[in-house]
Design a protein around this motif. Structure first.
Motif, short mmCIF file in Angstrom:
data_model
loop_
_atom_site.label_atom_id
_atom_site.label_comp_id
_atom_site.label_asym_id
_atom_site.label_seq_id
_atom_site.Cartn_x
_atom_site.Cartn_y
_atom_site.Cartn_z
N PRO A 30 -7.70 0.50 -0.12
CA PRO A 30 -7.43 -0.88 -0.53
C PRO A 30 -7.88 -1.20 -1.95
CG PRO A 30 -8.73 -0.82 1.50
CD PRO A 30 -8.53 0.58 1.05
N ASP A 31 -8.79 -0.41 -2.51
CA ASP A 31 -9.26 -0.72 -3.86
C ASP A 31 -8.55 0.11 -4.93
OD1 ASP A 31 -10.38 1.68 -3.09
OD2 ASP A 31 -12.34 1.27 -3.96
N HIS A 32 -7.54 0.86 -4.54
CA HIS A 32 -6.77 1.64 -5.51
C HIS A 32 -5.55 0.83 -5.91
CE1 HIS A 32 -4.45 4.97 -7.21
NE2 HIS A 32 -5.64 5.45 -7.50
N ALA A 33 -5.69 0.10 -6.99
CA ALA A 33 -4.67 -0.88 -7.41
C ALA A 33 -3.32 -0.23 -7.69
CB ALA A 33 -5.16 -1.65 -8.63
N ALA A 34 -3.30 0.92 -8.35
CA ALA A 34 -2.01 1.55 -8.68
C ALA A 34 -1.26 1.96 -7.43
CB ALA A 34 -2.25 2.75 -9.60
N ALA A 35 -1.97 2.48 -6.44
CA ALA A 35 -1.32 2.88 -5.18
C ALA A 35 -0.77 1.65 -4.45
CB ALA A 35 -2.29 3.65 -4.29
N LEU A 36 -1.54 0.57 -4.44
CA LEU A 36 -1.05 -0.65 -3.80
C LEU A 36 0.17 -1.19 -4.53
CD1 LEU A 36 -4.23 -2.68 -2.78
CD2 LEU A 36 -2.36 -1.95 -1.30
N ALA A 37 0.15 -1.17 -5.85
CA ALA A 37 1.30 -1.66 -6.61
C ALA A 37 2.55 -0.84 -6.31
CB ALA A 37 0.98 -1.65 -8.11
N ALA A 94 -4.18 -8.47 -5.04
CA ALA A 94 -4.89 -9.56 -5.72
C ALA A 94 -6.33 -9.67 -5.22
CB ALA A 94 -4.15 -10.88 -5.51
N ARG A 95 -6.54 -9.57 -3.92
CA ARG A 95 -7.88 -9.66 -3.37
C ARG A 95 -8.75 -8.48 -3.81
NH1 ARG A 95 -9.64 -12.84 0.67
NH2 ARG A 95 -8.32 -14.21 -0.54
N SER A 96 -8.15 -7.31 -3.86
CA SER A 96 -8.88 -6.12 -4.30
C SER A 96 -9.36 -6.26 -5.74
CB SER A 96 -7.98 -4.88 -4.16
OG SER A 96 -8.61 -3.76 -4.69
#
Length: 155
Positions: A30-37, A94-96
């Motif tokens: 959940p804290d890996h922004a690029a993977a979430l994007a 956004a929350r991350s």
């Protein structure tokens, strides 16, 4: 979309892509922004493909029967599930980022985080994606048992 409109193949691809996205969400941190994007983009592509399928079917059936309308409704529900999953993943992103910012700005080592965690948003997205294969099966089931033109009931 291919030159020849092939709804069954498009629906197969939507479902396969949904299952791949579902698997990917089980492994994304959940804290890996690029993977979430990247997963958000995948969900948006699913929604776009579903909406293009909806438009194609609507154009090919100018006077839809009850069965056609049911199929269109289910495809619209697939698009909604994909869009809603994308929205949940965007909320997770956004929350991350917000949580990371709060931790970075905290004077002390203690940070109070309020609201659902990024992981909870991701779990909500996977729950929404679970609807798509069920809708896929329902669409195929409806094709196997089309309504009778006389009674509008399954044969």
């Amino acid at each position: 979309m291919p030159d020849r409109f092939a709804p069954a193949q498009i629906l197969d691809r939507i479902t396969a892509d949904t299952l791949a996205l579902h698997r990917a969400l089980r492994t994304v941190a959940p804290d890996h922004a690029a993977a979430l994007a990247a997963r958000i983009t995948d969900a948006q592509e699913l929604a776009g493909t579903s909406l293009r399928l909806f438009l194609g079917l609507a154009e090919h059936t100018p006077h839809p029967s009850s069965a056609d309308l049911l199929r269109l409704e289910r495809i619209a529900q697939i698009a909604k599930a994909a869009q809603d999953a994308g929205a949940e993943l965007t909320a997770a992103l956004a929350r991350s980022v917000e949580n990371r910012r709060r931790r970075a700005e905290a004077a002390s080592g203690r940070v109070v985080l309020i609201g659902p965690s990024p992981q909870q948003f991701i779990e909500s997205a996977t729950d929404l994606l679970d609807r798509i294969p069920a809708l896929y099966r329902a669409i195929h089931r409806d094709r196997l048992l089309p309504p009778s033109p006389l009674t509008d009931q399954p044969r």
